[in-house]
Design a protein around this motif. Structure first.
Motif, mmCIF file in Angstrom:
data_model
loop_
_atom_site.group_PDB
_atom_site.id
_atom_site.type_symbol
_atom_site.label_atom_id
_atom_site.label_comp_id
_atom_site.label_asym_id
_atom_site.label_seq_id
_atom_site.Cartn_x
_atom_site.Cartn_y
_atom_site.Cartn_z
ATOM 1 N N ALA A 154 0.631 -0.868 0.153
ATOM 2 C CA ALA A 154 -0.090 -0.219 0.561
ATOM 3 C C ALA A 154 1.127 1.208 -0.061
ATOM 4 N N TRP B 230 -1.380 -0.700 -4.328
ATOM 5 C CA TRP B 230 -2.001 -0.431 -4.443
ATOM 6 C C TRP B 230 -2.042 1.615 -3.967
ATOM 7 N N LEU C 35 -7.856 -0.708 -2.399
ATOM 8 C CA LEU C 35 -7.247 -1.323 -1.370
ATOM 9 C C LEU C 35 -7.743 -2.699 -1.166
#
Length: 325
Positions: A146, A170, A190
């Motif tokens: 992330a 992401w 996400l």
């Protein structure tokens, strides 16, 4: 002679570089902002780490022309007030990136191999630990990252090249083409990242929109065998929700180098769990990274005091309207 106040200890190479450039180095006697405000008055430059710098201290600094942030995150510096005063803020976005990426990989491995528990078992003569199971390989598993700054990209390369892991990314700021050009796969959302990954590593800044992005709801989207790692900012995770998820088996394990607040309170439910690896915010504290970061801060100060724009500024526009007296 220009003067630099250093709020928290830095690698000696940074101080040596400042002194070689004719800048006097002075260390704050304590890192709390009341002390800094009392000792900053004559400083032309300042280096701070996670102590930051508040508005009161800035207002006491009549000569301050540059704030050098030792690291990436500037959330403990009153950035808006510095801009109002015309004080540029520099930071070091890449100096410790390799060390942090390696540390994230270390936490992933420690969780997958139950390293801390195995060490404890060996020290206590419990060689039946090897029959408990619960350890796994990383090869060909999926790592979800992330955030896609320098650290996230480096971690992805380590995982893909060193462990043949599939890497999902992401990041709201990275387009799918850029992600694919780096050899990774975009997750899109996400939720897709959480649902499709065996390991999730967080590399997002601390902002209102990322506060507790990992919470009870998002934890339930992860796979039961998932490992969660955070070397970014503690505020990304709801720690109470994480402790409950680890205790109840919603996810398998976690590795944390950052907390909210810091230092981690000894009474935190995280400290009593077996399936978590904890480190006291040391991911960027290798000797190599500390030296590189200190030297980068020193160079930013040398440049700024010579009226040369430092390489990495939080807000480039402040440089054009900077304080010059």
């Amino acid at each position: 002679m220009p003067e630099c106040l250093i709020v928290q200890p830095i690698h000696p190479a940074g101080e040596e570089a400042l002194e070689a450039a004719g800048i006097r180095v002075r260390r704050a006697s304590a890192q709390d902002m009341k002390t800094v405000a009392a000792e900053i008055e004559t400083a032309d430059a300042l280096i701070t780490r996670d102590a930051g710098l508040n508005a009161e201290a800035m207002d006491s600094a009549r000569n301050l022309k540059i704030i050098a942030n030792h690291g990436i995150g500037t959330n403990k510096i009153d950035v808006a007030h510095a801009a109002e005063l015309g004080i540029p803020i520099s930071f070091t976005p890449t100096a410790n990136a390799r060390s942090v990426a390696e540390h994230a990989m270390m936490l992933i491995l420690a969780c997958a191999k139950r390293t801390v528990e195995a060490d404890h078992a060996a020290r206590n003569g419990n060689f039946r630990f090897k029959f408990e199971g619960g350890m796994s390989e990383l090869t060909c598993k999926t790592l979800g990252i992330a955030g896609f700054g320098t650290i996230g990209r480096l971690l992805g390369e380590i995982a893909k090249n060193g462990f043949a892991m599939k890497v999902l990314i992401w990041s709201p700021s990275a387009d799918d083409g850029t992600i694919r050009d780096n050899g990774f796969e975009p997750a899109g959302t996400l939720d897709a990242l959480l649902e499709g990954s065996d390991v999730i590593s967080l590399h997002r800044p601390a902002r209102p929109d990322t506060h507790h992005m990992i919470n009870a709801e998002t934890l339930r989207k992860m796979r039961p065998h998932a490992i969660l790692v955070n070397t970014a900012r503690g505020a990304l995770i709801d720690e109470a929700a994480l402790a409950e998820a680890l205790e109840s088996g919603v996810i398998r394990a976690a590795g944390l180098d950052v907390f909210d607040p810091e230092p981690l309170d000894e009474s935190s439910p995280l400290t009593g769990l077996r399936n978590i690896v904890l480190a006291p915010h040391v991911a960027g504290s290798t000797e190599d990274a500390l030296k590189a970061t200190a030297l980068a801060c020193a160079q930013h100060i040398v440049d700024a005091l010579a009226n040369k724009r430092p390489e990495s500024l939080v807000d480039v526009a402040v440089w054009e309207s900077r304080r010059k007296t």
